[in-house]
Design a protein around this motif. Structure first.
Motif, short mmCIF file in Angstrom:
data_model
loop_
_atom_site.label_atom_id
_atom_site.label_comp_id
_atom_site.label_asym_id
_atom_site.label_seq_id
_atom_site.Cartn_x
_atom_site.Cartn_y
_atom_site.Cartn_z
N VAL A 7 0.86 -1.18 0.00
CA VAL A 7 0.00 0.00 0.00
C VAL A 7 0.90 1.23 0.00
O VAL A 7 1.77 1.37 0.86
CB VAL A 7 -0.89 0.03 1.26
CG1 VAL A 7 -1.78 1.28 1.25
CG2 VAL A 7 -1.74 -1.22 1.35
N VAL A 8 0.74 2.07 -1.00
CA VAL A 8 1.55 3.29 -1.09
C VAL A 8 0.64 4.50 -0.91
O VAL A 8 -0.38 4.64 -1.59
CB VAL A 8 2.29 3.37 -2.45
CG1 VAL A 8 3.12 4.64 -2.52
CG2 VAL A 8 3.17 2.15 -2.65
N PHE A 9 1.01 5.34 0.03
CA PHE A 9 0.18 6.49 0.38
C PHE A 9 0.95 7.78 0.12
O PHE A 9 1.99 8.02 0.72
CB PHE A 9 -0.21 6.37 1.85
CG PHE A 9 -0.97 7.56 2.39
CD1 PHE A 9 -1.94 8.20 1.64
CD2 PHE A 9 -0.72 8.01 3.68
CE1 PHE A 9 -2.65 9.29 2.15
CE2 PHE A 9 -1.42 9.09 4.20
CZ PHE A 9 -2.39 9.74 3.43
N LEU A 18 -11.32 11.84 4.00
CA LEU A 18 -11.65 10.81 4.99
C LEU A 18 -12.51 9.66 4.47
O LEU A 18 -13.08 8.90 5.25
CB LEU A 18 -12.32 11.42 6.23
CG LEU A 18 -11.49 12.48 6.95
CD1 LEU A 18 -12.19 12.92 8.22
CD2 LEU A 18 -10.09 11.98 7.27
N ALA A 19 -12.60 9.52 3.17
CA ALA A 19 -13.31 8.37 2.61
C ALA A 19 -12.61 7.07 3.02
O ALA A 19 -13.25 6.07 3.34
CB ALA A 19 -13.39 8.47 1.10
N GLY A 59 -8.93 -6.34 0.74
CA GLY A 59 -10.26 -5.87 0.41
C GLY A 59 -10.56 -4.48 0.92
O GLY A 59 -10.93 -3.59 0.15
N GLN A 60 -10.36 -4.28 2.20
CA GLN A 60 -10.70 -2.98 2.78
C GLN A 60 -9.75 -1.87 2.30
O GLN A 60 -10.16 -0.72 2.15
CB GLN A 60 -10.71 -3.05 4.30
CG GLN A 60 -9.39 -3.44 4.93
CD GLN A 60 -9.44 -3.33 6.45
OE1 GLN A 60 -10.43 -2.94 7.02
NE2 GLN A 60 -8.34 -3.67 7.09
N ASN A 61 -8.51 -2.23 2.03
CA ASN A 61 -7.57 -1.22 1.55
C ASN A 61 -7.82 -0.87 0.09
O ASN A 61 -7.61 0.27 -0.33
CB ASN A 61 -6.13 -1.67 1.77
CG ASN A 61 -5.71 -1.47 3.21
OD1 ASN A 61 -5.59 -0.35 3.68
ND2 ASN A 61 -5.52 -2.55 3.93
N SER A 67 -12.02 4.64 -3.01
CA SER A 67 -12.89 5.71 -2.53
C SER A 67 -12.18 7.06 -2.43
O SER A 67 -12.81 8.10 -2.29
CB SER A 67 -13.46 5.33 -1.16
OG SER A 67 -12.42 5.26 -0.20
N CYS A 68 -10.86 7.05 -2.50
CA CYS A 68 -10.10 8.30 -2.38
C CYS A 68 -10.29 9.17 -3.62
O CYS A 68 -9.97 8.74 -4.72
CB CYS A 68 -8.61 8.00 -2.17
SG CYS A 68 -7.62 9.51 -2.07
N PRO A 69 -10.78 10.38 -3.45
CA PRO A 69 -11.07 11.24 -4.60
C PRO A 69 -9.83 11.79 -5.31
O PRO A 69 -9.92 12.25 -6.43
CB PRO A 69 -11.90 12.38 -3.98
CG PRO A 69 -11.47 12.42 -2.56
CD PRO A 69 -11.17 11.02 -2.17
N VAL A 70 -8.68 11.75 -4.63
CA VAL A 70 -7.48 12.32 -5.24
C VAL A 70 -6.41 11.24 -5.53
O VAL A 70 -5.26 11.56 -5.81
CB VAL A 70 -6.87 13.45 -4.37
CG1 VAL A 70 -7.81 14.65 -4.34
CG2 VAL A 70 -6.59 12.96 -2.95
N TYR A 71 -6.83 9.99 -5.47
CA TYR A 71 -5.94 8.87 -5.80
C TYR A 71 -4.64 8.91 -5.00
O TYR A 71 -3.56 8.67 -5.55
CB TYR A 71 -5.64 8.81 -7.30
CG TYR A 71 -6.90 8.86 -8.14
CD1 TYR A 71 -7.74 7.76 -8.21
CD2 TYR A 71 -7.26 10.02 -8.82
CE1 TYR A 71 -8.91 7.80 -8.96
CE2 TYR A 71 -8.43 10.07 -9.57
CZ TYR A 71 -9.25 8.96 -9.63
OH TYR A 71 -10.40 9.01 -10.37
#
Ligand code: SF4
Length: 82
Positions: A7-9, A18-19, A59-61, A67-71
């Protein structure tokens, strides 16, 4: 064979919508500045954060990433072996 995922943030990109926190609050924790922190994640040289997860956490990630609007969240499959 259990696959692993990275997972890369990109916290710079995060606008605090906060989605991600809504779908996976145990991973995407609310931070003091209104953004989120990737719980257990480590900061890389490029300033992004990363966390290795297994299939059970995918799944949840994935839902959080979608759901993140800005990818700001990207999930990559980790290559196994050489
Ligand atoms: S959904 Fe995206 S922009 Fe919103 S808090 Fe999560 S990472 Fe940041």
């Amino acid at each position: 064979m259990a696959k692993k995922y990275r997972v890369v943030f990109n916290r710079e990109t995060c606008i605090g919508a906060l989605a991600c926190n809504a779908v996976a609050p145990e991973v995407w924790e609310l931070a003091d500045d209104g953004k989120v922190d990737l719980k257990g994640g480590t900061k890389r040289e490029d300033g992004k954060f990363e966390l290795i997860i297994d299939e059970a956490q995918l799944g949840q990630n994935k839902e959080a990433a979608d759901s993140c609007p800005v990818y700001a969240i990207v999930i990559e499959e980790v290559e196994e072996g050489g």
